[in-house]
Design an enzyme around this catalytic site. Structure first.
Site, mmCIF file in Angstrom:
data_model
loop_
_atom_site.group_PDB
_atom_site.id
_atom_site.type_symbol
_atom_site.label_atom_id
_atom_site.label_comp_id
_atom_site.label_asym_id
_atom_site.label_seq_id
_atom_site.Cartn_x
_atom_site.Cartn_y
_atom_site.Cartn_z
ATOM 1 C CD GLU A 114 42.763 -3.980 18.582
ATOM 2 O OE1 GLU A 114 43.476 -4.995 18.718
ATOM 3 O OE2 GLU A 114 42.077 -3.773 17.571
ATOM 4 C CD GLU A 116 45.023 -6.666 12.432
ATOM 5 O OE1 GLU A 116 44.960 -7.743 11.823
ATOM 6 O OE2 GLU A 116 45.113 -6.593 13.665
#
Ligand code: XIL
Length: 371
Positions: free
Chosen positions: A265, A160
């Protein structure tokens, strides 16, 4: 009042019942077709594992995991706050257990994650000097990646690092180490873990603007002569609103950079949410409408969830030359982080297995897609 004798026979009966239930649980788990087998010629099937699962507290759960999945990512225990709680202290206990778990059950491990601005150790907040951040950054990568080289398949080296518009996120690392910190993280990981695959991981990086930023970041790493093996698209999506076109374009464009593409995910949100993505610091206030399905998921939503999963897996299969792994963020609905984020205490249904590890309609659609 019950006599001693009747208490004894009652407890014997209870024990018997528990035994039968346990055996049936085991037998039931065996009767459910295996996802890892169904996709064994296509891509890896992964799950996130929490502490209880890594510690194998419940043998039936272990058996279930080993039957369904051949890849696993620790949900929390390899994040820096947990594996590196103090400046000079590392805690490898559960990560070492996870490696053993993987060996025992033929499950490959993806380390998650070396460099992330969230779930950082407390001591980072007290550090103001650039030198100390650099020392933390270097030592952390060398120590953690070095320890597991040859023992795990891969690392999410950086997680991220991007904003929604594709620019670099203002994290402590960007601010203290500058624009090249992502390349530096991969360089250090490459030195410490030459036998481990190295990935960049993010959410919403299938969206065009963020994807463009992600591609630029990858090209920068490659131009520096540093190794990057793959890109992870987290895949926290919403029922009835999965961005199939963006996903397909992303697989093709990331693949064209010579990278493996992973869905790292995966879960599909079915509850009301006023934003997309997976910004962990973002919260929503609960109201009368925010937890609508405490008594079960309505059939229309269940069917839409199944249709979304089916279309997703058909897309993954169409590009199986590039897609190497699909990891669900949790084994079953009861364990999903979405029960507590962005609102605490909701009843969510984002995965293929229900709270008793029973397959949902989405499971059978995914299985059918594999044929
Ligand atoms: C989540 C875990 O599932 C939670 O248990 C924890 O409280 C917060 O983090 N993107 C990521 C994951 O990369 O590490 C996050 O996991 C979910 C969003």
């Amino acid at each position: 009042m019950l006599s001693n004798k009747s208490i004894t026979s009652l407890s014997t009966a209870l024990l018997l019942l528990i035994n039968v239930a346990t055996e049936q649980g085991g037998a039931l788990a065996q009767s459910i077709p295996s996802l890892r087998d169904a996709f064994k010629n296509d891509f890896g099937i992964g799950t996130a594992l929490n502490n209880a699962q890594i510690e194998e507290r419940d043998p039936q759960t272990t058996e279930f995991i080993a039957r369904q999945f051949n890849m696993a990512t620790p949900e929390n225990i390899m994040k820096s706050a947990l594996i590196h709680p103090k400046w000079d202290t590392y805690n490898f206990e559960l990560a070492d257990k996870l490696v053993e778990f993987g060996k025992k059950h033929k499950i490959k491990i993806n380390g998650h994650t070396l460099i992330w601005h969230s779930q950082l150790p407390m001591f980072i907040r007290g550090i103001k000097s650039q030198d100390s951040i650099r020392t933390f950054f270097t030592d952390h990568i060398k120590t953690v990646a070095g320890r597991y080289d040859g023992k795990i398949l891969s690392w999410d080296v950086v997680n991220e690092a991007l904003n929604e518009d594709g620019t670099m996120r203002k994290t402590v690392f960007l601010q203290q180490l500058g624009d090249d910190y992502v390349t530096e993280a991969f360089r250090l990981a490459q030195q410490a873990a030459p036998k481990t695959e190295l990935y960049y991981n993010d959410y919403n990086n299938e969206q065009p603007a963020k994807r463009a930023g992600c591609i630029a970041l990858i090209k920068k790493i490659q131009a520096a002569g540093v190794r990057i093996d793959g890109v992870g698209i987290q895949g926290h999506w919403h029922v009835g609103n999965v961005p199939f076109k963006d996903i397909e374009e992303s697989i093709v464009q990331y693949g064209a950079l010579g990278l493996k593409v992973m869905f790292t995910e995966l879960d599909i949100e079915v509850l009301p949410r006023n934003f997309q993505g997976a910004e962990v610091s973002q919260r929503m206030t609960a109201n009368a409408e925010s937890n609508p399905y405490t008594n079960g998921l309505p059939d229309t939503v269940q069917q839409q969830l199944a249709a979304d999963y089916e279309a997703l897996f058909k897309l993954f299969l169409k590009h199986k030359d590039k897609v190497t792994r699909v990891t669900f963020w949790g084994v079953n609905d009861g364990q999903s982080w979405l029960n507590n984020w962005p609102v605490r205490g909701r009843t969510n249904y984002p995965l293929l297995f229900d709270r008793n590890n029973q397959p949902k309609p989405a499971f059978y659609k995914v299985l059918a897609a594999s044929k």
